[in-house]
Design a protein around this motif. Sequence first.
Motif, PDB file in Angstrom:
ATOM      1  N   UNK A  57      -5.615  -3.516  55.845  1.00 41.43           N
ATOM      2  CA  UNK A  57      -6.129  -2.221  55.120  1.00 41.43           C
ATOM      3  C   UNK A  57      -5.261  -1.155  54.909  1.00 41.43           C
ATOM      4  N   UNK A  58      -3.975  -1.715  54.420  1.00 43.90           N
ATOM      5  CA  UNK A  58      -3.021  -0.579  54.038  1.00 43.90           C
ATOM      6  C   UNK A  58      -2.322  -0.024  55.171  1.00 43.90           C
ATOM      7  N   UNK A  59      -2.260  -0.767  56.411  1.00 44.34           N
ATOM      8  CA  UNK A  59      -1.779  -0.019  57.596  1.00 44.34           C
ATOM      9  C   UNK A  59      -0.235   0.266  57.346  1.00 44.34           C
ATOM     10  N   UNK A  60       0.677  -0.326  56.773  1.00 43.24           N
ATOM     11  CA  UNK A  60       2.145  -0.047  56.496  1.00 43.24           C
ATOM     12  C   UNK A  60       2.459   0.923  55.366  1.00 43.24           C
ATOM     13  N   UNK A  61       1.293   1.430  54.714  1.00 50.01           N
ATOM     14  CA  UNK A  61       1.408   2.308  53.627  1.00 50.01           C
ATOM     15  C   UNK A  61       2.150   3.674  54.161  1.00 50.01           C
ATOM     16  N   UNK A  62       3.236   4.199  53.375  1.00 45.24           N
ATOM     17  CA  UNK A  62       3.808   5.200  53.680  1.00 45.24           C
ATOM     18  C   UNK A  62       4.433   5.840  52.507  1.00 45.24           C
ATOM     19  N   UNK A  63       3.938   7.130  52.408  1.00 48.23           N
ATOM     20  CA  UNK A  63       4.194   7.945  51.092  1.00 48.23           C
ATOM     21  C   UNK A  63       5.658   8.374  51.253  1.00 48.23           C
ATOM     22  N   UNK A  64       6.238   8.559  52.270  1.00 48.90           N
ATOM     23  CA  UNK A  64       7.769   8.988  52.072  1.00 48.90           C
ATOM     24  C   UNK A  64       8.632   7.883  52.130  1.00 48.90           C
ATOM     25  N   UNK A  65       8.165   6.705  52.453  1.00 50.83           N
ATOM     26  CA  UNK A  65       9.047   5.472  51.902  1.00 50.83           C
ATOM     27  C   UNK A  65       8.999   5.148  50.547  1.00 50.83           C
ATOM     28  N   UNK A  66       7.831   5.299  49.958  1.00 49.98           N
ATOM     29  CA  UNK A  66       7.655   4.928  48.519  1.00 49.98           C
ATOM     30  C   UNK A  66       8.704   5.885  47.728  1.00 49.98           C
ATOM     31  N   UNK A  67       8.253   7.160  48.106  1.00 51.28           N
ATOM     32  CA  UNK A  67       9.050   8.254  47.483  1.00 51.28           C
ATOM     33  C   UNK A  67      10.740   8.042  47.620  1.00 51.28           C
ATOM     34  N   UNK A  68      11.322   7.448  48.880  1.00 48.65           N
ATOM     35  CA  UNK A  68      12.406   7.247  48.968  1.00 48.65           C
ATOM     36  C   UNK A  68      12.852   5.986  48.052  1.00 48.65           C
ATOM     37  N   UNK A  69      12.148   5.006  47.965  1.00 44.24           N
ATOM     38  CA  UNK A  69      12.222   3.803  47.078  1.00 44.24           C
ATOM     39  C   UNK A  69      12.380   4.068  45.641  1.00 44.24           C
ATOM     40  N   UNK A  70      11.516   5.311  45.197  1.00 44.87           N
ATOM     41  CA  UNK A  70      11.981   5.696  43.940  1.00 44.87           C
ATOM     42  C   UNK A  70      13.040   6.535  43.700  1.00 44.87           C
ATOM     43  N   UNK A  71      13.439   7.261  44.680  1.00 42.17           N
ATOM     44  CA  UNK A  71      14.587   8.187  44.442  1.00 42.17           C
ATOM     45  C   UNK A  71      15.932   7.228  44.134  1.00 42.17           C
ATOM     46  N   UNK A  72      15.934   6.159  45.361  1.00 43.96           N
ATOM     47  CA  UNK A  72      17.208   5.440  45.512  1.00 43.96           C
ATOM     48  C   UNK A  72      17.254   4.308  44.702  1.00 43.96           C
ATOM     49  N   UNK A  73      16.395   3.507  44.183  1.00 47.78           N
ATOM     50  CA  UNK A  73      16.282   2.260  43.452  1.00 47.78           C
ATOM     51  C   UNK A  73      15.684   2.415  42.019  1.00 47.78           C
ATOM     52  N   UNK A  74      14.750   3.503  41.548  1.00 50.21           N
ATOM     53  CA  UNK A  74      14.257   3.566  40.350  1.00 50.21           C
ATOM     54  C   UNK A  74      14.158   4.926  39.693  1.00 50.21           C
ATOM     55  N   UNK A  75      15.362   5.747  40.162  1.00 52.68           N
ATOM     56  CA  UNK A  75      15.503   7.046  39.494  1.00 52.68           C
ATOM     57  C   UNK A  75      15.345   7.203  38.099  1.00 52.68           C
ATOM     58  N   UNK A  76      15.677   6.146  37.296  1.00 55.16           N
ATOM     59  CA  UNK A  76      15.850   6.279  35.724  1.00 55.16           C
ATOM     60  C   UNK A  76      14.323   5.985  35.332  1.00 55.16           C
ATOM     61  N   UNK A  77      13.473   5.556  36.163  1.00 51.74           N
ATOM     62  CA  UNK A  77      12.226   5.233  35.697  1.00 51.74           C
ATOM     63  C   UNK A  77      11.204   6.238  35.977  1.00 51.74           C
ATOM     64  N   UNK A  78      11.606   7.307  36.335  1.00 49.91           N
ATOM     65  CA  UNK A  78      10.480   8.380  36.576  1.00 49.91           C
ATOM     66  C   UNK A  78      11.278   9.683  36.209  1.00 49.91           C
ATOM     67  N   UNK A  79      10.488  10.499  35.454  1.00 48.83           N
ATOM     68  CA  UNK A  79      10.996  12.013  34.975  1.00 48.83           C
ATOM     69  C   UNK A  79      10.916  12.710  36.193  1.00 48.83           C
ATOM     70  N   UNK A  80      11.664  13.879  35.898  1.00 47.07           N
ATOM     71  CA  UNK A  80      11.614  14.906  37.382  1.00 47.07           C
ATOM     72  C   UNK A  80      10.282  15.554  37.553  1.00 47.07           C
ATOM     73  N   UNK A  81       9.482  15.665  36.334  1.00 48.14           N
ATOM     74  CA  UNK A  81       7.889  16.016  36.580  1.00 48.14           C
ATOM     75  C   UNK A  81       7.191  14.902  37.297  1.00 48.14           C
ATOM     76  N   UNK A  82       7.516  13.552  37.100  1.00 51.03           N
ATOM     77  CA  UNK A  82       6.824  12.542  37.806  1.00 51.03           C
ATOM     78  C   UNK A  82       7.086  12.371  39.286  1.00 51.03           C
TER      79      UNK A  82
END
Length: 268
Positions: free
Chosen positions: A127-152
């Motif tokens: 039931x999504x026990x490992x879900x972590x908002x902070x980790x997903x945001x870090x994933x975006x910042x470190x590995x997919x920065x060009x796929x998201x705009x600043x507002x996104x």
Amino acid sequence: MKELMGICDKLCQALQKKTQDILNVICLVSTTKSLIQELRDFGWDSLLQNVRSFCDSRSIDVPDMCSSFSDIIRSRRQKDKVTIKHHYRNDVFNVVIDYQLKELNNRFNEQATELLKLSTALDPKDSFKSFNVEHICSLVEKFYPSDFSGQEKIQLPYELQHYEFDVIKDVNFQNLSTIGELCQKLVLTLPVSSATIERVFSAMKVIKTRLCNKMEDDFLTDYMVVYIEKEIPEKYSSDMIIDDFYSMKQRRAQLQPSSVKVSSLSTR
């Protein structure tokens, strides 16, 4: 080699399983590296003892480890005496282990390991026990920065909070055990045109053939845009492309527009 293969066997089997938990694989990579390093630091004496026992049981002479190792090539290159123990421990035992460690570090470097660890935040198991908002945001910042705009990127944490609260109650996302199953469910919710997707895959089959299999992702992406969106390159003439080519940097070659060449040929 027997010791190394025994240590790496569990990891090799885990990597071949498509349903293997990512976090479990990362743990296996870490423990495998530690065990190999421990074998390098403390495994020589036990290995030598096993070799002696094997040779004694079969009446095989064991050379004196302190005697000089006779190597013609080595003796020509250096004057220092090299013992048999030094040769087999440093030139064979350590070299083999260092090569294995180098392979593991190249395939599972710190960046790849961090990527996999952060990706476990999307694991739907339990039931999504490992879900972590902070980790997903870090994933975006470190590995997919060009796929998201600043507002996104600003909205992402709040959207993930809604997702975390809603996905547990949604019957369509219950009883999921792998990230692959989660992706299949998410794909079904995307408002995309199946005709467009089929068009893209058809174009990829035409462009990336068996002979062009080494085409890199960036070049393939640009090539497919030109191939699929044919109305885009139609807006650019040859003269515009040549002018843009010259504007990048100074060129030795002087390219002439096709119209100039045709006119010169007709004049002749």
